[in-house]
Design an enzyme around this catalytic site. Structure first.
Site, PDB file in Angstrom:
ATOM      1  N   CYS A 345       0.766  -1.159  -0.183  1.00  0.00           N
ATOM      2  CA  CYS A 345       0.030  -0.041  -0.003  1.00  0.00           C
ATOM      3  C   CYS A 345       0.958   1.129   0.076  1.00  0.00           C
ATOM      4  CB  CYS A 345      -1.076   0.163   1.064  1.00  0.00           C
ATOM      5  SG  CYS A 345      -1.935   1.523   1.222  1.00  0.00           S
ATOM      6  N   CYS A 348      -0.435   4.147   2.214  1.00  0.00           N
ATOM      7  CA  CYS A 348      -0.086   3.784   3.776  1.00  0.00           C
ATOM      8  C   CYS A 348       1.232   4.062   4.108  1.00  0.00           C
ATOM      9  CB  CYS A 348      -0.683   2.546   4.222  1.00  0.00           C
ATOM     10  SG  CYS A 348      -2.393   2.174   3.909  1.00  0.00           S
ATOM     11  N   ASP A 349       2.158   3.297   3.496  1.00  0.00           N
ATOM     12  CA  ASP A 349       3.571   3.192   3.944  1.00  0.00           C
ATOM     13  C   ASP A 349       4.437   4.043   3.207  1.00  0.00           C
ATOM     14  OD1 ASP A 349       2.558   1.176   5.544  1.00  0.00           O
ATOM     15  OD2 ASP A 349       2.852  -0.496   3.942  1.00  0.00           O
TER      16      ASP A 349
END
Length: 520
Positions: A345, A348-349
Site C-alpha cells: 500500500c 499507507c507506507d
C-alpha cells in the site's frame, strides 16, 4: 490551525461532552510544537468544558493527551498532529474521554472491561494511511473504557528516529508494552481476539447454535453487501459472514467511477456498505473466515459452511462473494521481508520511505499510480514491468515519464528480494531479452501486480478455472445447486466495484428464485 468551517463543526461536536476534559501537552521549540499549540488552542476555544495544561515530562515531544478530569493522567495520547485521516480519531477521542457513549456492542464493552492486565499500546501511523485510524480509534476506545489500558498514536513521519530505532517499515504498526504486537489494519474485535484467545471457542459455539439461514452470504465487499441487502429485502432469513467488511475496497484510496457517487474514499465506501446492510434484518457475523463448504445432500437440503474458528453455519442457499487479494511476486525474500521493506500500500507506507530508494513491481494502472505518488516522497523510484511495455493508461504513463526521479525497466523479471536479515536492501531482476541479471540497492519494494481470487476454501467442491476463479453462468449459479457466486472471486470479466455490486444483487435474486422453486 483550523479554518472557520472546521472549528464550527468541532464546536457542535464538543457540545456532546458529558463532563469537562483536560488537554495535557508537552512542547519543545520545533515548528511542529507551534502547530500543536495552535491546534490545542483552537480546540479549547470550541468548548468551555475543555482546559489545557503543560507537562514537560513526556519523552515524545510534541505530544498531548486527553484526561477525563483536571489533574488526572491521560490514557489517550497523540504524539504528533492528528490531522489528515487521523482528525476523526482526535474528535472521537475528545468525545469518548468526555463521556459520549461509543457505538460498539455491549459484548465488546464487557470484553474490554474484563481485561485485567496493564496494556500500554503505541501505534505508529502515517497521516496519509487510510487504514491507521481504525487501529488508533479501537485502541483509544479501549483506553477510555479500561483504566489499565493506555493508547498512544505516534506519527512516524515526525518521529523518524523512533521509527528507525524500532525498525518500522509499515503502518499501522502496534507495540504492546514495548514489544511488537501487530501490523496492518485491525478492528476492535480482532484486537480483542488477539488478546483474549479463550473467547474463540465461545464464539464458535454461538455461531454453530444459529438457526439455518435461507440465504447465507460469505464475503462482505461490494458483491457480498449487495447480495445481503437484496436477499433481506425479500423478507427471508439472511446472514453474512465477513472476514472484514468492505473487503479490498478498504485498501482503495480514491473511488471516482461508482455511478451517482462523484468521489469517495475506500474506507468511507466500506463503512457505507456496512451501514446499508445493517439497516436491514441481516445477521452480520464479522471477522469470520470460511474454511470449507459442504454441499447439501440433495436440492433443498442444508448447505454447511465450516469456519476457521470451528463454527458451522447452515443455509438453504449460499452466495460466495469472497473477492480477491493482492498477488504476491512469489520470489525468495518476499515473505521474509513483508512489512520490513516489502509493502503493498503506497498510500499507507510511502511516508516511511521519505528520501529513500524504492521500487514498484508492476506496470499496470495500480503500479504506475503508486510510482507517481511515491515519486513525490522518496528520492528515486524504479518501476519494473515483466512485459515489453507498460500496461497502464496513456495519461498515467505520460505523467510518469515527466517525473525526473523515476526509472522504468521493461522486460524485467524479479527473481529475488534481498535483505540484511532485518530489512530489505534490494532486489535482483533478470532481463527477459538478454538474460542478464542485475541487483538494485533499495530500501523499499512496493508490489502491485494484480489480484488472486479467494477461492481456496471451495477447491474440489466448486468448478474453478485455471486462474482459480469460480465458474458461474449468467445467473451466478455455480456447478452445485443452491450455491451461487459473485464479484471478483468469479470468472466474470472486469473487476470493478460497480460490476461486483450488480453481480451480488443478481446472485441474491437467483438464490431467491432457487428457494421458491425448490421444495424444502
Amino acid at each position: 490551525m483550523l479554518d472557520a468551517n472546521v472549528k464550527s463543526q468541532l464546536k457542535s461536536y464538543l457540545e456532546r461532552l458529558q463532563h469537562p476534559i483536560e488537554l495535557v501537552a508537552t512542547f519543545d521549540a520545533s515548528p511542529a510544537s507551534a502547530e500543536m499549540r495552535a491546534l490545542l488552542d483552537d480546540i479549547r476555544e470550541c468548548s468551555d468544558k475543555v482546559s489545557l495544561r503543560e507537562d514537560a515530562e513526556q519523552a515524545l515531544k510534541p505530544s498531548f493527551g486527553i484526561a477525563p478530569a483536571a489533574g488526572e493522567t491521560p490514557r489517550v495520547r497523540f504524539a504528533g498532529l492528528p490531522m489528515g485521516h487521523e482528525f476523526t480519531s482526535l474528535v472521537l477521542a475528545l468525545l469518548q474521554v468526555g463521556g459520549h457513549p461509543p457505538k460498539v456492542s455491549e459484548d465488546v464493552i464487557e470484553q474490554i472491561r474484563a481485561l485485567d492486565e496493564p496494556l500500554h499500546f503505541e501505534t505508529f501511523i502515517s497521516l496519509t494511511c487510510h487504514n491507521c485510524p481504525d487501529v488508533v480509534q479501537a485502541l483509544n476506545l479501549m483506553a477510555v473504557l479500561n483504566p489499565k489500558i493506555t493508547s498512544t498514536m505516534i506519527d512516524g513521519a515526525l518521529f523518524q528516529e523512533e521509527v528507525q530505532r524500532r525498525e518500522i517499515m509499515a503502518v499501522p504498526t502496534v507495540f504492546l508494552n514495548g514489544k511488537p504486537f501487530a501490523a496492518g489494519r485491525m478492528v476492535i474485535e480482532e484486537i480483542l481476539a488477539k488478546l483474549d484467545t479463550g473467547n474463540a471457542e465461545k464464539e464458535a459455539a454461538k455461531l454453530s447454535a444459529r438457526d439455518p439461514f435461507d440465504v447465507l452470504v460469505v464475503g462482505a465487499g461490494p458483491a457480498g453487501a449487495a447480495a445481503a441487502v437484496y436477499a433481506a429485502r425479500k423478507g427471508i432469513r439472511t446472514g453474512i459472514v465477513a472476514d472484514r467488511f468492505g473487503g479490498q475496497v478498504n485498501d482503495t484510496l480514491g473511488i471516482e467511477n461508482f455511478i451517482s457517487v462523484l468521489k469517495t474514499e475506500g474506507p468511507r465506501f466500506a463503512a457505507d456498505l456496512e451501514a446499508h446492510v445493517r439497516h436491514y434484518d441481516v445477521d452480520v457475523m464479522n471477522l469470520q473466515r470460511a474454511a470449507r463448504v459442504v454441499p447439501a445432500e440433495k436440492p433443498g437440503g442444508l448447505i454447511e459452511v465450516h469456519l476457521e474458528n470451528g463454527g458451522v453455519l447452515k443455509s438453504r442457499s449460499l452466495v460466495i462473494a469472497t473477492g480477491a487479494r493482492w498477488r504476491n511476486v512469489n520470489v525468495p525474500g518476499e515473505q521474509e521481508y513483508r512489512n520490513k521493506g516489502v509493502a503493498y500500500c503506497p498510500h499507507c507506507d510511502g511516508p516511511l520511505f521519505k528520501g529513500k530508494r524504492v521500487a514498484v513491481i508492476g506496470g499496470g494502472n495500480s503500479g504506475i499510480e503508486a510510482a507517481i505518488d511515491l515519486a513525490g516522497i522518496v528520492s528515486h523510484v524504479t518501476v519494473l514491468e515483466f512485459a515489453d511495455k507498460l500496461r497502464a493508461d496513456a495519461v498515467l504513463v505520460d505523467k510518469l515519464h515527466s517525473l525526473p526521479n523515476v526509472t522504468v525497466l521493461t522486460n524485467a523479471q524479479t527473481t529475488e528480494i534481498t535483505g540484511d536479515g532485518s530489512r530489505v536492501n534490494g532486489l535482483t531482476y533478470r532481463d527477459r531479452v538478454s538474460g542478464e541479471e542485475t541487483h538494485l540497492e533499495l530500501e523499499g519494494i512496493f508490489v502491485q501486480i494484480g489480484l488472486v481470487p479467494n477461492s481456496e476454501f471451495v477447491k474440489g467442491t466448486l468448478e474453478l478455472n485455471r486462474f482459480g476463479e469460480i465458474l458461474v453462468d449468467a445467473k451466478c449459479q455455480t456447478n452445485v445447486p443452491g450455491i451461487f457466486a459473485a464479484g471478483d472471486v468469479t470468472d466474470v470479466p472486469y473487476k470493478q466495484i460497480i460490476i461486483s455490486a450488480g453481480e451480488g444483487a443478481k446472485a441474491a435474486l437467483s438464490a431467491f428464485d432457487y428457494l421458491i422453486r425448490t421444495p424444502v
